[in-house]
Design an enzyme around this catalytic site. Structure first.
Site, PDB file in Angstrom:
ATOM      1  N   SER A  67       0.798  -1.234   0.000  1.00 11.36           N
ATOM      2  CA  SER A  67       0.000   0.000   0.000  1.00 11.36           C
ATOM      3  C   SER A  67       0.828   1.280   0.000  1.00 11.36           C
ATOM      4  O   SER A  67       0.258   2.373  -0.079  1.00 11.36           O
ATOM      5  CB  SER A  67      -0.966   0.008   1.193  1.00 11.36           C
ATOM      6  OG  SER A  67      -2.085  -0.794   0.919  1.00 11.36           O
ATOM      7  N   LYS A  70       0.025   3.704  -2.749  1.00 12.17           N
ATOM      8  CA  LYS A  70      -0.957   4.788  -2.681  1.00 12.17           C
ATOM      9  C   LYS A  70      -0.298   6.150  -2.500  1.00 12.17           C
ATOM     10  O   LYS A  70      -0.950   7.184  -2.700  1.00 12.17           O
ATOM     11  CB  LYS A  70      -1.952   4.515  -1.556  1.00 12.17           C
ATOM     12  CG  LYS A  70      -2.804   3.266  -1.793  1.00 12.17           C
ATOM     13  CD  LYS A  70      -3.808   3.053  -0.667  1.00 12.17           C
ATOM     14  CE  LYS A  70      -4.694   1.837  -0.924  1.00 12.17           C
ATOM     15  NZ  LYS A  70      -4.027   0.560  -0.591  1.00 12.17           N
ATOM     16  N   SER A 127      -6.429   3.117   4.189  1.00 12.62           N
ATOM     17  CA  SER A 127      -5.734   2.555   3.027  1.00 12.62           C
ATOM     18  C   SER A 127      -6.731   1.834   2.120  1.00 12.62           C
ATOM     19  O   SER A 127      -6.516   0.694   1.692  1.00 12.62           O
ATOM     20  CB  SER A 127      -4.618   1.599   3.464  1.00 12.62           C
ATOM     21  OG  SER A 127      -3.722   1.349   2.405  1.00 12.62           O
ATOM     22  N   LYS A 229       2.933   6.563   5.302  1.00 15.04           N
ATOM     23  CA  LYS A 229       2.045   5.487   4.875  1.00 15.04           C
ATOM     24  C   LYS A 229       2.547   4.130   5.333  1.00 15.04           C
ATOM     25  O   LYS A 229       3.751   3.895   5.419  1.00 15.04           O
ATOM     26  CB  LYS A 229       1.960   5.504   3.342  1.00 15.04           C
ATOM     27  CG  LYS A 229       0.864   4.644   2.747  1.00 15.04           C
ATOM     28  CD  LYS A 229      -0.497   5.267   2.929  1.00 15.04           C
ATOM     29  CE  LYS A 229      -1.620   4.307   2.541  1.00 15.04           C
ATOM     30  NZ  LYS A 229      -1.755   3.162   3.472  1.00 15.04           N
TER      31      LYS A 229
END
Length: 469
Positions: A67, A70, A127, A229
């Site tokens: 993720s 992203k 997320s 993140k």
């Protein structure tokens, strides 16, 4: 008796042998797990002021970003916002494909939509894979086309070891990156889009009746951490990119392939503790994450949007060049208001703004608007606005009239309701031989109306003050 003793002895030997086999098996499993974790592991710490690598371990080895993907999805969203292709209020439609993405997800049904800002919040906290796909389809026409746009942007930023195949980071054997590339992307997000980067520090937000917390457990736990993140798939292990600032020192660190979320967080905490004090206190000058003007690949949707992406700066703002309000300007203007004006603080910044007020905000007076488009505001609007009288709210002053108009447009996008009847304009003034442009919203009949409007803007992290015209 001998036969019984021999039987007992044999049983003891069997137990000893079995215990040895079990110990060996556990050791083998542990060794295998350690080997697997080691094959996924990579880490890097970069001084975000100088670009110097402070720590590196397998930093250029290909890894699955999960993720952390992203981060690039959001980079392109921020670019589209700053390029005026979309706004925070633009609706993001959810196709059947987007709605069917695997958890974690926001859970929007096919055919429904959310606004861009909600999608941003869902990516930085939960997320949400469905939101990532919906944004990709909106901006790229298809997720595949958007992934090509992501890869093209990665090349423009110098991320030579990165290839994207989707917008969310769910397993794809061809989607690879490196710890160094992801750290560079983290730096680029903060340098190129500092206003939007603040979304990454969101601890939680409310969607419907559900309060959604951020997966990044270092926020609020490690001093100075302001994003970025987390990520996890079985193939990638536990990943984390962190931006940290203490005084003038700034670092971006990446840990990939952690054996568990706690192990990953502990390693990140140790890297921050060890290397943040070694970072330089000297910033300014050229950006660390500079971008070449590599064109973004076209898509059916992108072909209908403005052709150029939002330009990224070549250098950090110099001290004394005012884009938003300077601290001194705010202090000077607010000192006379301090005893009367109350700014209401709320525990959750994600609470709808109107809930923070006991009484409704007085609406600004409706007047004929002069040059209401901040993008095309001409210098004649300065003279026209002076005749409006009443009160105004100032949100920026800059030596660039274009920057001042841009601030008016961005402020209107962030607070459309409270500024619905206000008239944006710029006002020229001279200081120390330099021409500056004030960015103001006029048309407030009373100082209370202007002050209350400014309170709303402050809740949205927009510095401002009220001034009589």
């Amino acid at each position: 008796m001998r036969k019984q003793a021999g039987s007992i002895f044999s049983m003891r030997l069997f137990k000893v042998a079995l215990r040895g086999i079990l110990v060996a098996s556990v050791a083998l499993v542990s060794a295998t797990a350690a080997s697997a974790a080691s094959s996924k592991h990579a880490a890097i710490v970069i001084d975000a002021n100088t670009g110097k690598t402070l720590f590196s371990e397998n930093a250029d080895a290909p890894r699955y970003p999960a993720s952390l993907t992203k981060m690039m999805t959001l980079y392109l969203v921020f670019e589209a916002i700053n390029g005026r292709k979309i706004t925070l209020q633009t609706r993001v439609p959810f196709s059947a494909r987007a709605a069917a993405e695997s958890p974690t997800k926001l859970g929007v049904k096919a055919g429904n939509s959310i606004d861009v800002e909600t999608a941003i919040y869902s990516l930085v906290t939960r997320s949400a894979n469905d939101s990532a796909t919906a944004l990709a389809e909106m901006l790229g026409g298809s997720e595949q086309a958007f992934a090509r746009m992501m890869t093209a942007k990665a090349r423009a930023l110098g991320m030579s070891g990165t290839t994207f195949k989707n917008a969310h980071g769910l397993p794809n054997s061809d989607q690879k990156s490196t710890a160094r590339d992801l750290a560079l992307l983290g730096i680029a997000l903060k340098e190129h889009y500092p206003r939007e980067f603040k979304y990454f520090s969101t601890r939680s937000f409310t969607y419907g009746r559900t309060r959604i917390g951020n997966h990044n457990r270092l926020l609020g736990k490690i001093e100075g951490v302001d994003g970025i993140k987390t990520g996890y798939t079985r193939a990638s292990g536990f990943n984390l990119a962190s931006s940290v600032q203490s005084g003038d020192r700034r670092i971006v660190a990446v840990v990939l392939g952690g054996a568990s979320s706690s192990a990953r967080d502990n390693q990140m905490a140790e890297l921050i503790k060890r290397y943040l004090p070694r970072a330089s206190t000297r910033g300014g000058g050229q950006l660390i994450a500079r971008t070449s003007e590599t064109p973004t690949l076209a898509s059916p949707v992108a072909s209908m949007l403005p052709k150029r992406n939002a330009p990224t700066p070549d250098s950090r703002p110099r001290k004394g060049v005012i884009v938003a309000l300077s601290e001194q300007e705010v202090l000077d203007a607010e000192s006379a208001q301090m005893a009367q004006q109350t700014v209401i603080e709320t525990e959750e910044t994600t609470m709808p703004v109107m809930q923070a007020y006991a009484a409704p905000i007085p609406a600004p007076i409706r007047r004929p608007k002069v040059a209401v488009d901040p993008i095309n505001t001409a210098s004649t609007s300065q003279r026209a606005s002076k005749s409006q009288g009443g009160w105004a709210v100032q949100v920026a002053s800059s030596p660039s009239e274009e920057e001042a108009r841009g601030m008016l447009a961005r402020t209107t996008e962030k607070a459309p309701t409270v500024l619905a009847s206000a008239s944006p304009f710029t006002m020229q003034f001279e200081k120390s031989g330099t021409t500056y442009y004030r960015a103001r919203f006029g048309g407030f009949e009373t100082k209370t109306a202007a002050w209350n409007a400014c309170d709303v803007l402050k809740k949205k992290k927009i510095a401002c003050y009220a001034v009589q015209q």
